[in-house]
Motif scaffolding. Sequence first.
Motif, short mmCIF file in Angstrom:
data_model
loop_
_atom_site.label_atom_id
_atom_site.label_comp_id
_atom_site.label_asym_id
_atom_site.label_seq_id
_atom_site.Cartn_x
_atom_site.Cartn_y
_atom_site.Cartn_z
N ASP A 2 0.84 -1.20 0.00
CA ASP A 2 0.00 0.00 0.00
C ASP A 2 0.87 1.25 0.00
OD1 ASP A 2 -2.48 -1.28 0.07
OD2 ASP A 2 -2.27 -1.64 2.23
N GLY A 4 0.30 5.40 -0.50
CA GLY A 4 -0.59 6.53 -0.70
C GLY A 4 -2.05 6.12 -0.83
N GLY A 5 -2.46 5.08 -0.13
CA GLY A 5 -3.84 4.65 -0.20
C GLY A 5 -4.15 3.73 -1.38
N LEU A 6 -3.17 3.45 -2.25
CA LEU A 6 -3.37 2.55 -3.37
C LEU A 6 -2.75 1.19 -3.06
CD1 LEU A 6 -2.46 4.79 -6.43
CD2 LEU A 6 -4.72 4.04 -5.74
N HIS A 7 -3.44 0.15 -3.42
CA HIS A 7 -2.91 -1.20 -3.24
C HIS A 7 -2.22 -1.60 -4.54
CE1 HIS A 7 -2.45 -5.20 -1.68
NE2 HIS A 7 -2.96 -5.68 -2.82
#
Length: 56
Positions: A2, A4-7
């Motif tokens: 993860d 910056g909030g992205l997987h």
Amino acid sequence: MDIGGLHLTYGTVAIFAVAVFLLAGVYSFVKQGLKIAALLLLVLAGFAVAGGVMWS
């Protein structure tokens, strides 16, 4: 992973790496004066980035 909030998975990182590789080709073609080929590679790089974003 993860960030910056992205997987991000290994697949999305690989697709983004392909997009960066294609953008390097765009720079090379523009430098050689091959504008149509550069435009085609730019479109393909855009598809790669969009695919990476949609896959994540």
